[in-house]
Design an enzyme around this catalytic site. Structure first.
Site, PDB file in Angstrom:
ATOM      1  N   ARG B  58       0.830  -1.123  -0.069  1.00 55.48           N
ATOM      2  CA  ARG B  58      -0.044  -0.045   0.023  1.00 55.48           C
ATOM      3  C   ARG B  58       0.839   1.377  -0.032  1.00 55.48           C
ATOM      4  O   ARG B  58       0.538   2.214  -0.695  1.00 55.48           O
ATOM      5  CB  ARG B  58      -1.046   0.028   1.233  1.00 55.48           C
ATOM      6  CG  ARG B  58      -0.314  -0.346   2.633  1.00 55.48           C
ATOM      7  CD  ARG B  58      -1.344  -0.333   3.546  1.00 55.48           C
ATOM      8  NE  ARG B  58      -2.306  -1.126   3.592  1.00 55.48           N
ATOM      9  CZ  ARG B  58      -3.610  -1.146   3.739  1.00 55.48           C
ATOM     10  NH1 ARG B  58      -4.051  -0.161   4.098  1.00 55.48           N
ATOM     11  NH2 ARG B  58      -4.399  -2.323   3.497  1.00 55.48           N
ATOM     12  N   THR B  59       1.791   1.365   0.790  1.00 52.51           N
ATOM     13  CA  THR B  59       2.789   2.603   0.844  1.00 52.51           C
ATOM     14  C   THR B  59       3.424   2.944  -0.436  1.00 52.51           C
ATOM     15  O   THR B  59       3.429   3.914  -0.905  1.00 52.51           O
ATOM     16  CB  THR B  59       3.767   2.494   2.099  1.00 52.51           C
ATOM     17  OG1 THR B  59       2.761   2.286   3.062  1.00 52.51           O
ATOM     18  CG2 THR B  59       4.199   3.933   2.062  1.00 52.51           C
ATOM     19  N   LYS B  86      23.708  -8.764  -3.555  1.00 56.31           N
ATOM     20  CA  LYS B  86      25.088  -8.974  -3.876  1.00 56.31           C
ATOM     21  C   LYS B  86      26.263  -8.298  -2.999  1.00 56.31           C
ATOM     22  O   LYS B  86      27.421  -8.061  -3.174  1.00 56.31           O
ATOM     23  CB  LYS B  86      25.644  -8.367  -5.232  1.00 56.31           C
ATOM     24  CG  LYS B  86      24.600  -8.984  -6.473  1.00 56.31           C
ATOM     25  CD  LYS B  86      24.811  -8.418  -7.730  1.00 56.31           C
ATOM     26  CE  LYS B  86      23.824  -8.759  -8.879  1.00 56.31           C
ATOM     27  NZ  LYS B  86      23.623  -7.764  -9.692  1.00 56.31           N
ATOM     28  N   ARG B 108      12.001   3.193   2.125  1.00 52.33           N
ATOM     29  CA  ARG B 108      11.642   2.509   3.500  1.00 52.33           C
ATOM     30  C   ARG B 108      12.629   1.532   3.775  1.00 52.33           C
ATOM     31  O   ARG B 108      13.226   0.705   2.770  1.00 52.33           O
ATOM     32  CB  ARG B 108      10.389   1.689   3.027  1.00 52.33           C
ATOM     33  CG  ARG B 108      10.179   0.590   4.291  1.00 52.33           C
ATOM     34  CD  ARG B 108       8.642  -0.036   4.248  1.00 52.33           C
ATOM     35  NE  ARG B 108       7.826   0.881   4.606  1.00 52.33           N
ATOM     36  CZ  ARG B 108       6.325   0.678   4.833  1.00 52.33           C
ATOM     37  NH1 ARG B 108       6.015  -0.595   4.520  1.00 52.33           N
ATOM     38  NH2 ARG B 108       5.626   1.583   4.900  1.00 52.33           N
ATOM     39  N   HIS B 136       7.543   7.208  10.489  1.00 53.16           N
ATOM     40  CA  HIS B 136       6.783   7.034   9.134  1.00 53.16           C
ATOM     41  C   HIS B 136       6.084   8.207   9.336  1.00 53.16           C
ATOM     42  O   HIS B 136       4.737   8.117   9.395  1.00 53.16           O
ATOM     43  CB  HIS B 136       5.896   5.705   9.433  1.00 53.16           C
ATOM     44  CG  HIS B 136       5.333   5.120   7.957  1.00 53.16           C
ATOM     45  ND1 HIS B 136       5.471   5.800   6.976  1.00 53.16           N
ATOM     46  CD2 HIS B 136       4.602   4.213   7.942  1.00 53.16           C
ATOM     47  CE1 HIS B 136       4.903   5.222   5.928  1.00 53.16           C
ATOM     48  NE2 HIS B 136       4.198   4.197   6.306  1.00 53.16           N
TER      49      HIS B 136
END
Lengths: 422, 319
Positions: B58-59, B86, B108, B136
């Site tokens: 959703r974000t 990697k 995020r 947030h």
């Protein structure tokens, strides 16, 4: 060997206090006699103290020589007024066999300061089997420690302590409850919570010290707590000393001069182990140094390269370098009126030398001429790239400090005099 | 409208007037969205990169849609399959992306402070889409917008935040924002899920949900992560629902016009009863999602304006 006279210095004798006067060095020793034809060093306005004996220095040989070698650590020590480094066994591999210790001793010859070695208490510092403590002692180990690894199995630890006791050896422990402190990156409290960092209660240190004291009582071993950093651990330490146990305690300079808020915006150079504490804890620990309850101040020198620090705070490596900044940072406590200079040098020089049975730490006649001559007040702003350690992870980068080493002498030989020397 | 920040890393550095600026602009975008009026292409010619080190549906969709509605070129980097596998470090990835000269970077990451670290290494504007258990900010802003539009004000309200406060970045940002706008904040949770020192944040802490909900204007439920449900922090899922799950009976203790919020995704039957979640007389959960797009449009618009006035990486000004 010729004689050398420090003229008109303020002498900091940890045993007898502070006096103005001269100090004669002859044949590598502090001499009580007449000066005669000595070479004169004008020390007017400067302070002369026994060189620092830094207990618990990490030199990254073997394993990570790019972070710190004996040569670079020795240069940093000499420039910081440290005349003896007592190295930790938490290398890769650990110093847990006489062969590994022989290697470290050979490499240690590169250092321009005196070097003594702590060996691991258990094989690989894994807390499962005791290391060859007797062989390690024969090879020259001055103490045993698993560094910041806590031996969680108390049966194994009690046997190792019993065995060490029979050797008359000193064991150095890290008081911390391993379960409670698992995964922590900060001290729990409003700051860690607000920053979203996993925290450990300061109580984990008290649980660690309580457990270890019970084992000290049980085994009668000579024991040193590497770092006591919280107010809540102090009464236990006081009781253990009052009960006559052979126990001492240390604290790192970072826990004496910084607190949890210095981490600020996730600055990983301030990530140390145990994590920085509250200001109340810092004050309590400074006072414990002043009263002598905490015996030893060390740098807990832990080199880390940029890569291991340039990560999100939780993932970043712990530890800070400190050999070169130990004295100026410690002088903050003198300038703030918390400690006198003789108190400071008891904790930096006399007590660690005595505890480990090493030369130095004293201005008494006949002691080796391990000395630091310094300007107590000279102000400067620290630039980490001027430091001699290979790693530059100091929390004091950009800090205003007061106090500069002018000369460092070991056994009558000048190893630092403001520039690279010898 | 003034907004003097280069990045949106958290609520912590924002003043009440900063918050009001973002919400006012969000209102305008939300109104146009609801009316179906075309949006101004405020981000035309700008590049927005979404870097999500943690999975999010959703974000990430909300940020992508917000950018596209304002005309930005949006690129999604799927970090779980990229070069971090990697062994590339966060800072190196940031420097690589920076060299491609994006204008807006939406990040995020699972570690607290990781977005701050990244922001210190790049020239573009960085938006924190959630870092560890730290902040947030766009979630708190969309919650604030939803409250302001529903209640008509964003001050002197009693807001109860319930659930896993300890591990929640949503809770931290909301506590900061609601406190800064002078609301009364209550935290309701089992003591194992209350962060240490929370009582010093200027909030009231409750472990009895009925008492904590007494007279509340707003109830914010938090998601309880699956891995925290069994044994470690709470005895069991069913005990948690019994004591801390929001049902009609507990909600009756709040004000009659209480609104119920949830940042999603919901665990029905764990922290919230399905009937309460779907009851549109109280639940504004769908409205929150809609406001999310508006708030992210406003936040990116404001940061892009600063980008253009400062012109700080030599990009030609296209106005």
């Amino acid at each position: 060997m010729s004689a050398l006279l420090f003229r008109n210095a303020t002498l900091i004798d940890p045993e007898r206090g502070e006096t103005k006067g001269d100090l004669l060095v002859r044949d590598g020793l502090i001499d009580g006699g007449a000066a005669g034809h000595a070479q004169v060093i004008d020390a007017t306005g400067l302070y002369l103290a026994p060189g620092i004996v830094d207990l618990g220095v990490k030199v990254c040989e073997p394993g990570e020589r790019h972070k710190e070698s004996y040569r670079s650590a020795g240069q940093a020590a000499a420039a910081g007024g440290v005349t003896t480094i007592v190295t930790r066994p938490d290398t890769n591999p650990a110093i847990d066999t006489p062969e590994a210790l022989e290697f470290a001793k050979k490499r240690g010859a590169d250092a321009r300061v005196r070097v003594a070695h702590i060996a691991a208490l258990t094989k690989g510092r894994e807390g499962r089997e005791m290391a060859e403590l007797g062989f390690l002692q024969d090879a020259g180990a001055v103490a045993y420690s698993d560094g910041d690894h806590v031996v969680t199995d108390t049966k194994i630890l009690s046997r190792a302590l019993t065995y060490a006791k029979s050797l008359g050896a000193l064991v150095i422990g890290h008081p911390q409850d391993a379960g409670l402190s698992a995964g922590a990156a900060a001290t729990s409290g409003p700051f860690a919570s607000l920053k979203g960092l996993p925290g450990v209660s300061p109580m984990a240190e008290r649980m660690g010290i309580d457990r270890d004291i019970a084992l000290i009582e049980m085994t009668g071993v000579k024991y040193h707590f590497d770092q006591i950093t919280t107010a809540r651990a102090l009464p236990a330490l006081e009781r253990a000393k009052a009960n006559g146990f052979d126990v001492t305690a240390g604290v790192s300079i970072h826990h004496l001069t910084l607190n949890e808020f210095d981490v600020g915006d996730y600055r990983s150079f301030f990530k140390v182990k145990p994590p920085l504490r509250s200001e109340d804890d810092r004050r309590a620990v400074v006072e414990a140094v002043a009263t002598g309850l905490i015996d030893i101040i060390c740098s807990m020198h832990t080199p880390q390269d940029e890569e291991s620090k340039r990560l999100p705070f939780e993932d970043a490596a712990s530890g800070a370098i400190g050999l070169e900044t130990l004295l100026p940072a410690a002088l903050r406590l003198v300038h703030s009126g918390d400690l006198t200079l003789p108190q400071l040098f008891r904790a930096l020089s006399l007590n660690p030398a005595r505890r480990l049975g090493l030369p130095g730490g004293s201005l008494a006649t006949g002691s080796p001429a391990d000395l630091v001559l310094f300007d107590k007040d000279a102000p400067f702003v620290l630039d980490r790239f001027t430091l001699r350690s290979k790693s530059k992870n100091t929390p004091f980068d950009g800090a205003r400090l007061q106090g500069r080493v002018k000369m460092t002498m070991i056994g009558g030989e000048i190893v630092y005099n403001g520039t690279e020397n010898a | 409208m003034s907004f003097g920040h280069r990045h949106l890393l958290g609520i912590e550095p924002l003043s009440p007037s900063d918050i009001t600026s973002i919400l006012d602009l969000s209102d305008a975008y939300a109104d146009r969205m609801k009316a179906g009026t075309p949006q101004p292409k405020a981000l035309a010619g700008l590049t927005q990169i979404n870097m999500f080190y943690e999975n999010s549906t959703r974000t990430q969709a909300s940020f992508e849609l917000a950018g596209k509605r304002l005309g930005a070129d949006v690129m999604n980097m799927s970090m779980s399959t990229s070069s971090i596998k990697k062994g590339e470090t966060l800072v190196d990835t940031a420097l690589t992306l920076n060299a491609m000269r994006p204008d807006l970077l939406v990040v995020r990451h699972g570690s607290s402070g990781a977005v701050n670290l990244l922001a210190s290494k790049v020239n573009c504007a960085v938006l924190n889409a959630g870092d560890g258990r730290h902040e947030h900010p766009t979630q708190a802003l969309l919650d604030a917008l939803t409250i302001r539009r529903t209640k008509g004000r964003l001050h002197r309200l009693t807001v109860a935040i319930c659930g896993d406060i300890a591990h929640s970045r949503v809770a931290r940002s909301n506590i900061l924002l609601l406190g800064r706008m002078e609301n009364r904040v209550r935290l309701i949770a089992p003591p194992t899920l209350v962060p240490s020192g929370a009582a010093d944040w200027g909030v009231e802490v409750y472990d009895d949900m009925a008492k904590g909900l007494e007279g509340a204007d707003v109830v914010m439920m938090l998601r309880l992560q699956k891995e925290r449900m069994d044994g470690g922090f709470i005895p069991s899922e069913r005990e948690y629902f019994h004591r801390f799950g929001l049902d009609g009976e507990k909600l009756a203790r709040a004000k009659p016009d209480v609104i119920v919020m949830h940042p999603g995704p919901m665990n029905r039957g764990v922290e919230i009863d399905g009937i309460v979640a779907d009851d549109v007389t109280h639940s504004v959960i769908q409205e929150q999602v809609e406001m999310g797009v508006a708030v992210r449009m406003a936040a990116m618009d404001l940061l892009a304006r600063n980008l253009q006035t400062r012109n700080d990486h030599g990009r030609e000004v296209l106005v």
